[in-house]
Scaffold this motif. Structure first.
Motif, PDB file in Angstrom:
ATOM      1  N   ALA A   1       2.393  -0.723  -1.565  1.00 18.36           N
ATOM      2  CA  ALA A   1       2.567   0.697  -1.875  1.00 18.36           C
ATOM      3  C   ALA A   1       4.043   1.026  -2.096  1.00 18.36           C
ATOM      4  O   ALA A   1       4.412   1.778  -3.008  1.00 18.36           O
ATOM      5  N   GLU A   2       4.904   0.441  -1.279  1.00 18.37           N
ATOM      6  CA  GLU A   2       6.340   0.696  -1.396  1.00 18.37           C
ATOM      7  C   GLU A   2       6.894   0.139  -2.704  1.00 18.37           C
ATOM      8  O   GLU A   2       7.712   0.779  -3.375  1.00 18.37           O
ATOM      9  N   ALA A   3       6.422  -1.058  -3.095  1.00 15.82           N
ATOM     10  CA  ALA A   3       6.941  -1.699  -4.297  1.00 15.82           C
ATOM     11  C   ALA A   3       6.508  -0.984  -5.566  1.00 15.82           C
ATOM     12  O   ALA A   3       7.245  -0.975  -6.571  1.00 15.82           O
ATOM     13  N   THR A   4       5.328  -0.379  -5.553  1.00 16.83           N
ATOM     14  CA  THR A   4       4.780   0.217  -6.768  1.00 16.83           C
ATOM     15  C   THR A   4       4.812   1.734  -6.777  1.00 16.83           C
ATOM     16  O   THR A   4       4.581   2.348  -7.824  1.00 16.83           O
ATOM     17  N   ASP A   5       5.034   2.342  -5.618  1.00 16.76           N
ATOM     18  CA  ASP A   5       4.985   3.801  -5.470  1.00 16.76           C
ATOM     19  C   ASP A   5       3.613   4.330  -5.886  1.00 16.76           C
ATOM     20  O   ASP A   5       3.494   5.382  -6.516  1.00 16.76           O
ATOM     21  N   LEU A   6       2.553   3.583  -5.525  1.00 17.38           N
ATOM     22  CA  LEU A   6       1.179   3.952  -5.853  1.00 17.38           C
ATOM     23  C   LEU A   6       0.297   3.740  -4.629  1.00 17.38           C
ATOM     24  O   LEU A   6       0.624   2.933  -3.747  1.00 17.38           O
ATOM     25  N   PRO A   7      -0.847   4.443  -4.538  1.00 15.38           N
ATOM     26  CA  PRO A   7      -1.813   4.129  -3.499  1.00 15.38           C
ATOM     27  C   PRO A   7      -2.231   2.659  -3.615  1.00 15.38           C
ATOM     28  O   PRO A   7      -2.490   2.166  -4.722  1.00 15.38           O
ATOM     29  N   ALA A   8      -2.289   1.955  -2.496  1.00 16.04           N
ATOM     30  CA  ALA A   8      -2.484   0.509  -2.529  1.00 16.04           C
ATOM     31  C   ALA A   8      -3.740   0.094  -1.777  1.00 16.04           C
ATOM     32  O   ALA A   8      -4.077   0.656  -0.730  1.00 16.04           O
ATOM     33  N   PHE A   9      -4.407  -0.936  -2.308  1.00 11.30           N
ATOM     34  CA  PHE A   9      -5.642  -1.451  -1.730  1.00 11.30           C
ATOM     35  C   PHE A   9      -5.575  -2.976  -1.758  1.00 11.30           C
ATOM     36  O   PHE A   9      -4.899  -3.567  -2.601  1.00 11.30           O
ATOM     37  N   LEU A  10      -6.318  -3.609  -0.858  1.00 10.75           N
ATOM     38  CA  LEU A  10      -6.191  -5.052  -0.670  1.00 10.75           C
ATOM     39  C   LEU A  10      -7.522  -5.665  -0.299  1.00 10.75           C
ATOM     40  O   LEU A  10      -8.301  -5.074   0.450  1.00 10.75           O
ATOM     41  N   ASP A  11      -7.811  -6.870  -0.834  1.00 15.80           N
ATOM     42  CA  ASP A  11      -8.975  -7.629  -0.396  1.00 15.80           C
ATOM     43  C   ASP A  11      -8.807  -9.084  -0.807  1.00 15.80           C
ATOM     44  O   ASP A  11      -7.850  -9.443  -1.492  1.00 15.80           O
ATOM     45  N   THR A  12      -9.742  -9.929  -0.393  1.00 14.77           N
ATOM     46  CA  THR A  12      -9.704 -11.344  -0.748  1.00 14.77           C
ATOM     47  C   THR A  12     -10.030 -11.529  -2.221  1.00 14.77           C
ATOM     48  O   THR A  12     -10.753 -10.729  -2.824  1.00 14.77           O
ATOM     49  N   ASP A  13      -9.518 -12.614  -2.800  1.00 12.91           N
ATOM     50  CA  ASP A  13      -9.802 -12.856  -4.211  1.00 12.91           C
ATOM     51  C   ASP A  13     -11.274 -13.170  -4.447  1.00 12.91           C
ATOM     52  O   ASP A  13     -11.826 -12.822  -5.497  1.00 12.91           O
ATOM     53  N   MET A  14     -11.943 -13.794  -3.482  1.00 15.65           N
ATOM     54  CA  MET A  14     -13.362 -14.092  -3.704  1.00 15.65           C
ATOM     55  C   MET A  14     -14.195 -12.810  -3.701  1.00 15.65           C
ATOM     56  O   MET A  14     -15.139 -12.665  -4.479  1.00 15.65           O
ATOM     57  N   ALA A  15     -13.850 -11.845  -2.841  1.00 17.34           N
ATOM     58  CA  ALA A  15     -14.592 -10.588  -2.803  1.00 17.34           C
ATOM     59  C   ALA A  15     -14.307  -9.736  -4.033  1.00 17.34           C
ATOM     60  O   ALA A  15     -15.216  -9.119  -4.597  1.00 17.34           O
ATOM     61  N   THR A  16     -13.045  -9.699  -4.475  1.00 13.80           N
ATOM     62  CA  THR A  16     -12.724  -8.892  -5.636  1.00 13.80           C
ATOM     63  C   THR A  16     -13.315  -9.491  -6.908  1.00 13.80           C
ATOM     64  O   THR A  16     -13.738  -8.760  -7.809  1.00 13.80           O
ATOM     65  N   SER A  17     -13.360 -10.819  -7.006  1.00 13.47           N
ATOM     66  CA  SER A  17     -14.000 -11.448  -8.155  1.00 13.47           C
ATOM     67  C   SER A  17     -15.484 -11.104  -8.202  1.00 13.47           C
ATOM     68  O   SER A  17     -16.037 -10.813  -9.277  1.00 13.47           O
ATOM     69  N   ALA A  18     -16.129 -11.151  -7.041  1.00 15.81           N
ATOM     70  CA  ALA A  18     -17.552 -10.784  -6.989  1.00 15.81           C
ATOM     71  C   ALA A  18     -17.740  -9.326  -7.381  1.00 15.81           C
ATOM     72  O   ALA A  18     -18.707  -8.984  -8.080  1.00 15.81           O
ATOM     73  N   LEU A  19     -16.826  -8.473  -6.955  1.00 20.53           N
ATOM     74  CA  LEU A  19     -16.906  -7.059  -7.317  1.00 20.53           C
ATOM     75  C   LEU A  19     -16.749  -6.874  -8.818  1.00 20.53           C
ATOM     76  O   LEU A  19     -17.492  -6.114  -9.450  1.00 20.53           O
ATOM     77  N   GLY A  20     -15.773  -7.583  -9.421  1.00 21.73           N
ATOM     78  CA  GLY A  20     -15.586  -7.496 -10.856  1.00 21.73           C
ATOM     79  C   GLY A  20     -16.807  -7.955 -11.620  1.00 21.73           C
ATOM     80  O   GLY A  20     -17.204  -7.345 -12.621  1.00 21.73           O
ATOM     81  N   GLU A  21     -17.429  -9.032 -11.161  1.00 26.69           N
ATOM     82  CA  GLU A  21     -18.638  -9.534 -11.829  1.00 26.69           C
ATOM     83  C   GLU A  21     -19.805  -8.586 -11.636  1.00 26.69           C
ATOM     84  O   GLU A  21     -20.622  -8.392 -12.539  1.00 26.69           O
ATOM     85  N   GLN A  22     -19.883  -7.953 -10.462  1.00 27.77           N
ATOM     86  CA  GLN A  22     -20.964  -7.014 -10.193  1.00 27.77           C
ATOM     87  C   GLN A  22     -20.862  -5.785 -11.091  1.00 27.77           C
ATOM     88  O   GLN A  22     -21.866  -5.275 -11.598  1.00 27.77           O
ATOM     89  N   LEU A  23     -19.657  -5.312 -11.307  1.00 26.43           N
ATOM     90  CA  LEU A  23     -19.476  -4.094 -12.092  1.00 26.43           C
ATOM     91  C   LEU A  23     -19.537  -4.334 -13.586  1.00 26.43           C
ATOM     92  O   LEU A  23     -20.047  -3.491 -14.334  1.00 26.43           O
ATOM     93  N   TYR A  24     -19.021  -5.493 -14.040  1.00 22.38           N
ATOM     94  CA  TYR A  24     -18.804  -5.657 -15.466  1.00 22.38           C
ATOM     95  C   TYR A  24     -19.397  -6.938 -16.054  1.00 22.38           C
ATOM     96  O   TYR A  24     -19.282  -7.158 -17.260  1.00 22.38           O
ATOM     97  N   GLY A  25     -20.007  -7.791 -15.237  1.00 25.96           N
ATOM     98  CA  GLY A  25     -20.486  -9.069 -15.748  1.00 25.96           C
ATOM     99  C   GLY A  25     -21.964  -9.285 -15.513  1.00 25.96           C
ATOM    100  O   GLY A  25     -22.772  -8.353 -15.498  1.00 25.96           O
ATOM    101  N   TYR A  26     -22.332 -10.547 -15.301  1.00 31.29           N
ATOM    102  CA  TYR A  26     -23.727 -10.899 -15.086  1.00 31.29           C
ATOM    103  C   TYR A  26     -24.316 -10.243 -13.844  1.00 31.29           C
ATOM    104  O   TYR A  26     -25.532 -10.136 -13.707  1.00 31.29           O
TER     105      TYR A  26
END
Length: 384
Positions: free
Chosen positions: A178-203
Motif C-alpha cells: 500500500a505504501e509503495a503504490t499509494d493504493l488499497p492493497a490486497f494479498l494472497d497465494t499465487d495458487m489461490a489467485t490463479s484459481a480465482l482468475g480461472e474461475q472468473l474468466y476461464g474454464y
C-alpha cells in the motif's frame, strides 16, 4: 451457489455486490431478471442499478421497438468502469498487469529480479504500478492485488527455500504494498489467485467443482467448490507440493524428504540438469500418481493445470494424464478430460490478483474469501 440478496437495511452493500455479480455473470440482463434471480424486488434492484450507472460501473441499452411498447433496458458491466493492478512476485522476478472490470489485461510488464530483497521488490513494484496506471490517465484505479508463493503462516515452510520468497518472513507485505503504490492493497497465494482468475474468466466458469493445479517455481493448488476457493483453517488448503511422494527422497527445505515439488516444478526442472524430454520421462510416474491422489481426495469434475510454466510444457504435462490409472474420476459418463490446461495462460494469476481488488465490489462470494478483512498479513500472522 445461488446469489441471494437480503431485505435487511444493513445488507445494502451486500445487495449492491449481488446485483453487480449478477450483471457480470448474466449480462446483458434486465432489472426484472436480476430481481427474480437474486430474490430482491424490482424497485430495490432499480435503485441499485441507478447508482451503479451514475458511478460508471454498469451500462444500459435498449433495443429498437418491434411492436407495442418499449423493450426493457438491458444491463451489462462497463469494462472501463474501473481498473486494478495485479502483481505476481516470484523468486524469479515480478510480473504486473493493469486489468479492467471485464478481466481484460490492458497493459502488462515484467521486471527480472531473481531473489529480490523487499526494498528492491517494492521499488520495482512502485515503478511498475506507475507505468501501468499512466496508460489510463483519468481511469478509476481501484487498488492493487499481489500474489506470491505460499504457504503463509507456517514456520517450517513459509519464506523458506528456493520456491518461496526466502527471507521475507518478517515483512509487513500488505502495508509495504500500500505504501509503495499509494493504493488499497490486497494479498494472497499465487495458487489461490490463479484459481480465482480461472474461475472468473476461464474454464472455471464451466465447472462447479474442480481442482486448479498450479505449476510454478514450486507446486501447489486449490480446490474450487460452487465457485469459491476452499481455503482450510489457516488458508493453505491445497498445498500439495509438500506431500511426501518418494520415501527417503530428496531433502526438502520444509524438513521432510521426497516432497512432490522437489520433483514436479520449474525449480525441479531447472535443477535436473537434463533436457525437458528426459525430465518429463523421469517424473511421469510421480506426476500421474499426484493426479490420482488429487482425484481421490477431491473428486473433481476435472483438474485444470496452469501456472508459470510455458504453454508447451503444460500441454505435455497434460498429455501425461491422457491414460491415467483408475481413481474415483475414472467414469464412463465423463464429457471432459480428467486433466486439461487452463485457458487463462500465464495471465491467470495476474487477473486473479486484480480480482482480489474488485471482488469487494463485484462478487459477494469472492469478497468473503479475499477481501481486506481476510487479508493474510493480519489474519494469518504473516506480518510481524
Amino acid at each position: 451457489m445461488p446469489l441471494r440478496g437480503t431485505n435487511q437495511e444493513f445488507g445494502r452493500p451486500y445487495n449492491r455486490r449481488i446485483v453487480l455479480e449478477s450483471i457480470r455473470l448474466h449480462g446483458p440482463t434486465t432489472r426484472g431478471d436480476i430481481a427474480g434471480r437474486v430474490g430482491l424486488t424490482v424497485q430495490t434492484v432499480s435503485t441499485i442499478v441507478r447508482e451503479l450507472e451514475e458511478q460508471g460501473y454498469v451500462l444500459s441499452a435498449r433495443d429498437e421497438p418491434r411492436g407495442r411498447g418499449l423493450p426493457p433496458a438491458t444491463l451489462r458491466l462497463n469494462p472501463e468502469g474501473g481498473y486494478a493492478v495485479g502483481i505476481h512476485l516470484t523468486p524469479l522476478g515480478i510480473d504486473a498487469a493493469l486489468v479492467n472490470l471485464g478481466g481484460d489485461v490492458v497493459e502488462s510488464a515484467r521486471r527480472e529480479a531473481p531473489g529480490a530483497t523487499p526494498d528492491r521488490a517494492f521499488a520495482l513494484i512502485r515503478s511498475l504500478t506507475s507505468e501501468l496506471t499512466r496508460s489510463k490517465p483519468g481511469g478509476r484505479i481501484l487498488g492493487v492485488g499481489m500474489a506470491l508463493p505460499g504457504p503463509f503462516g507456517v514456520e517450517s515452510m513459509s519464506f523458506i527455500g528456493p520456491t518461496t520468497m526466502a527471507g521475507w518472513e518478517s515483512v509487513a507485505i500488505t502495508e509495504r504494498l500500500a505504501e509503495a503504490t499509494d493504493l488499497p492493497a490486497f494479498l494472497d497465494t499465487d495458487m489461490a489467485t490463479s484459481a480465482l482468475g480461472e474461475q472468473l474468466y476461464g474454464y472455471g466458469t464451466q465447472f462447479s467443482d474442480y481442482y486448479y493445479l498450479y505449476f510454478g517455481v514450486g507446486l501447489g493448488g486449490a480446490f474450487v467448490h460452487d465457485g469459491a476457493v476452499l481455503r482450510g483453517s489457516w488458508g493453505n488448503a491445497g498445498e500439495i507440493g509438500h506431500i511426501p511422494v518418494v520415501p527417503d527422497g530428496e531433502p526438502c527445505p520444509c524438513g521432510n524428504r521426497g516432497c512432490l515439488e522437489r520433483y514436479v516444478s520449474l525449480d525441479a526442472l531447472g535443477r535436473s540438469g537434463t533436457s525437458e524430454d528426459e525430465w518429463l520421462t523421469r517424473i511421469a510416474p510421480i506426476f500421474r500418481n499426484a493426479i490420482i491422489t488429487i482425484e481421490n481426495l477431491y473428486d473433481p469434475q476435472s483438474i485444470i493445470l496452469g501456472g508459470l510454466a510455458p504453454a508447451g510444457l503444460l500441454d505435455r504435462l497434460a498429455e501425461l494424464g491422457g491414460d491415467l490409472p483408475n481413481s474415483v474420476s475414472a467414469r464412463r459418463d465423463r464429457v471432459m478430460p480428467r486433466v486439461m490446461v487452463a485457458s487463462g495462460g500465464q495471465h491467470s494469476v495476474l487477473r486473479g490478483a486484480a480480482a482480489l481488488v474488485v471482488s469487494g465490489a463485484l462478487s459477494p462470494r469472492f469478497g468473503r474469501m479475499f477481501a481486506a478483512e481476510r487479508d493474510i498479513s493480519s489474519a494469518r500472522g504473516m506480518a510481524a
